[in-house]
Enzyme design. Structure first.
Site, short mmCIF file in Angstrom:
data_model
loop_
_atom_site.label_atom_id
_atom_site.label_comp_id
_atom_site.label_asym_id
_atom_site.label_seq_id
_atom_site.Cartn_x
_atom_site.Cartn_y
_atom_site.Cartn_z
N GLU A 190 0.82 -1.21 0.00
CA GLU A 190 0.00 0.00 0.00
C GLU A 190 0.86 1.26 0.00
OE1 GLU A 190 -2.32 -3.43 1.36
OE2 GLU A 190 -0.38 -2.61 1.98
N GLU B 25 14.91 -3.30 -2.74
CA GLU B 25 15.82 -3.48 -3.86
C GLU B 25 15.24 -4.36 -4.96
OE1 GLU B 25 19.71 -4.71 -2.72
OE2 GLU B 25 19.93 -3.19 -1.16
#
Length: 423
Positions: free
Chosen positions: A61, A312
């Site tokens: 979210e 990442e």
């Protein structure tokens, strides 16, 4: 019904505290900031009146809200921005994306005293809930204080709709406190209407995740990774995996290695507390393994690379030839297929994608994704695509087309926010 709900919340509070203590054993942030769950926190006292408050429960979210929060920061530079989350991983993602430019605090539990303390400190002029979090006491507190409340990027799965039905009266009353619901799709809008929301307060704005920025350095970083392990090496990634998915993924990789012995699997568990467990599973199955934390990049000798780091994933999606998106082999509901699609990667998903139902269906219909008929098909489909570069490139182009064609939700939601603030 709401009084019974509140009584139940008070009765389970001791269990909630025990859960915080237990989870804090694995993730220390639960211990350090547990008081925030009850409305106590360090920070501006009080915040300047008129803050803009955005609630995003966890990492997914927060990522969806990123372009909206940046648009709010640009449009209302003088309004303090408060971002709440529920999980420590969501909190960490807020810190990575926004640093000190927003004020982060955990959302309090839906207890009247905790909600009241939170409201007195934050004093928002507008409350924005991202996706679907229905907390009756919180919603009624906004209504009592005259705070406009919006649900944006609103989604409601069939499963969630069924879950709300026994509490439909209370849920309908809580949603009656919401000024505007900006739904992701027509299907989501229809389900909110089934919960009793006034159709006049529902609009279809599209999905904010289509407007997520593609990190400018993701592709160059991916290229650099490929240089280190070899451009011609076949590489696939399993992103955001859950318990019950790593073993099928690793079994699929064994199948791939029989035909492509130099193939590399990148695997990124969804939750940090499972990093070590997944690494142990990889090594126990006999794979030559490396991890992001210890080795930074895999060598030619490594068969599996565990991405035990947060934030990442995009550069590793960029470095892979194709992506399997986790949470879909088990009934979690799937994760964001748009991240690999934005980088022109073919996408594979399992049967459980109800969290991203319409996006996934669109991606598959347009030829940018494939749904696995079963767990046993993962290895076959990965192998087929790794051996067929023209098909991979065609699927990747279609995936990027879907991503580009659906953009614009942030602008539509900002128009709704501007209207609420003007009123």
């Amino acid at each position: 019904m709401r009084y019974l709900y509140t009584l139940a919340m008070y009765l389970v509070t001791p269990l909630i505290v025990l859960r915080l203590l237990a989870r804090g054993v694995r993730y220390r942030d639960y211990h350090r900031r547990w008081r925030e769950r009850f409305g106590f926190y360090q920070g501006p006292l009080p915040l300047v009146r008129g803050s803009l408050w955005v609630h995003a429960v966890s990492v997914g979210e927060v990522n969806a809200a990123e372009p909206l929060i940046k648009a709010l920061r640009e449009a209302y530079p003088n309004a303090p921005l408060v971002v709440t989350t529920v999980t420590p991983t969501g909190s960490e993602r807020v810190r990575q994306l926004f640093g000190d430019s927003v004020f982060h605090v955990y959302l309090p539990y839906d207890l009247p005293f905790a909600v009241s303390r939170f409201m007195k400190r934050v004093r928002p002029q507008l409350a924005i809930i991202v996706e679907t979090e229905i907390w009756p006491n919180l919603y009624f507190a906004c209504k009592r204080r005259g705070i406009p409340l919006m649900i944006v990027n609103a989604r409601l799965s069939e499963r969630s709709l069924r879950g709300y039905r026994p509490l439909q009266g209370m849920v309908r009353s809580a949603l009656g406190c919401v000024r505007q619901i900006a739904a992701q799709s027509r299907t989501d809008a229809a389900r909110y209407r089934l919960l009793g929301v006034d159709p006049a307060r529902i609009v279809v704005s599209g999905n904010l995740k289509f407007d997520m920025p593609v990190p400018y350095d993701a592709v160059p970083a991916g290229e650099e990774l490929r240089k280190q392990w070899g451009h011609l090496r076949p590489v696939w990634i399993a992103g955001s995996t859950h318990e019950g998915e790593e073993l099928p993924v690793l079994e699929a990789h064994l199948q791939v290695l029989k035909r492509l012995p130099d193939a590399l699997l990148l695997i990124a568990p969804r939750h940090p507390e499972r990093f070590k467990m997944v690494e142990s599973s990889v090594r126990s199955l006999g794979f030559s393994a490396a991890t992001r934390s210890a080795d930074r990049v895999p060598s030619a000798a490594h068969q599996v690379f565990v991405i035990d780091a947060m934030g990442e994933l995009m550069q590793f999606y960029a470095a892979a030839d194709l992506a399997f998106v986790g949470g879909s082999l088990v009934p979690i509901g799937g994760h964001n297929v748009l991240e690999p699609a934005a980088l022109s990667k073919p996408v594979l998903v399992g049967p459980h994608t109800f969290n991203f139902e319409e996006i996934t269906l669109t991606l598959i219909r347009e030829g940018g994704g494939v749904r696995l008929a079963g767990v046993e098909d993962l290895g076959n489909d990965v192998l087929r695509l790794l051996r067929d570069k023209p098909q991979r490139e065609a699927m990747g182009a279609r995936a990027r087309f879907v991503f580009d064609s659906e953009r614009g939700a942030v602008q539509r939601v900002m128009s709704l926010i501007d209207k609420q603030l003007q009123e």
